[in-house]
Scaffold this active site. Structure first.
Site: not given
Length: 379
Positions: A340, A363, A365
């Site tokens: 958490g 630059e 994918t």
């Protein structure tokens, strides 16, 4: 093969690591909240001679190599990825095309202010309708006497608010339905040139990401960068170098996430013992450490090949693809180890994940990198 860093590399790493820990990291959470650009940090980096690191001393640079650039980018990104991407884009996208394709006069006029830090480096390739398909450029530069008159839009441009000038791509002619795309240096204070900084981003909040609007912007033809019609090819070469920077950024973010997770796992007690004593946590951390080391090695190999004057496009795509994907994975596992608390901003690991996501997109994918690699291996 020698995997040792040279004495110069070790000195640069020691210097920038100390600077990153003492100056960059302390304000990272606050900058992420307020989106405040780290101007003072870049003034100090300029004083340290880092802003022109891989460029020749005659232009105000330090004459260092690409491995040095990767080291600095990694260490800055380990402390604050917004600072890391600002630096990486300044060098690899802003300074590199001027250095690679500029005339001597253009280098003196435009590269020198980049190397001294007087101007941040930026370049304009991406457009609202031309992202992965960068060849879909719609910005035009029409001849009018001794000038080009430029009209168009650029999107997601890093550093432009702090750049005195930038190189951008524009269509300079159309022949038989085929675009002639050239690169042109444009001063950002030109009449009709607007830099708009109002993007709401997922991460990298302290970096400067802008839209450029050009309405009848007039620049002299002497501002043509490189050969006419070669702008697209020149920017692809520039992107190869930039991918090394993205890979180094990814390694820095992943290293930061790993260090946080390792420290937390030793401090946090559950079921009467520390998390680091549970085999499931040990295996997570072991995988994280292994993948970071592999990514760093790939980044350094691509940088070394570039420094040797050898082909490095395939390796640049590989290091960018692998490092960016493991950065997301490592950040995810760091959050998981924190439980958490990992979801809370004060523990910083959630920021690493938000910052890392851009690296799988910018630059080129991950999909584009796989296309590039496929072409290199003969598919």
């Amino acid at each position: 093969m020698n995997f040792d860093l040279t004495q110069e590399h070790q000195m640069i790493r020691k210097t920038i690591r100390e600077f990153s820990d003492e100056v960059v990291a302390p304000g990272a959470i606050e900058r992420d909240k307020t989106k405040a650009f780290p101007k003072e940090i870049f003034k100090q980096l300029a004083d340290m001679g880092m802003m022109g690191l891989p460029f020749a001393e005659e232009y105000g640079g330090a004459g260092a190599d690409t491995v040095s650039f990767a080291i600095v980018t990694e260490e800055l990104s380990r402390a604050c990825a917004s600072t890391g991407i600002t630096y990486s884009a300044h060098i690899s996208l802003g300074g590199a095309p001027l250095n690679l394709f500029g005339t001597e006069e253009q280098k003196q006029k435009y590269l020198v202010p980049v190397c001294t830090g007087e101007s941040l480096g930026a370049f304009g390739l991406t457009e609202p309708n031309a992202g992965s398909d960068a060849g879909g450029t719609q910005t035009t530069a029409k001849e009018d006497g001794d000038d080009f008159v430029i009209n168009g839009n650029k999107a997601f441009i890093t550093n432009a608010s702090y750049a005195q000038h930038l190189a951008l791509t524009a269509i300079t002619d159309v022949k038989d339905g085929k675009k002639e795309i050239s690169a042109i240096i444009v001063p950002t204070d030109s009449e009709g040139f607007s830099v708009i900084d109002n993007y709401e981003k997922m991460g990298l909040n302290a970096s400067n990401t802008t839209e450029l609007v050009l309405e009848n912007v007039r620049v002299p033809k002497e501002n043509l960068l490189g050969e006419r019609g070669n702008g697209f090819k020149q920017f692809l070469v520039t992107l190869d170098g930039g991918r090394i920077g993205i890979g180094a950024m990814a390694v820095g973010i992943a290293q930061a996430a790993f260090e946080r997770a390792l420290r937390y796992s030793k401090e946090r007690k559950q079921f009467g013992k520390s998390l680091s004593e549970f085999q499931v946590t040990q295996f997570k951390l072991a995988d994280m450490a292994m993948k970071i080391e592999l990514a760093r090695t790939m980044v350094h190999k691509a940088a070394w090949l570039k420094d040797q004057g050898r082909a490095f496009g395939k390796e640049a795509s590989m290091c960018k693809l692998y490092a960016s994907e493991i950065a997301m994975e490592v950040a995810d596992q760091a959050i998981q180890i924190h439980g958490g608390y990992g979801y809370m901003k004060e523990y910083e690991v959630e920021r690493y994940m938000r910052d890392a996501k851009l690296l799988e997109i910018g630059e080129g994918t991950s999909e584009v990198q796989r296309m590039v690699i496929a072409r290199h291996i003969g598919c």
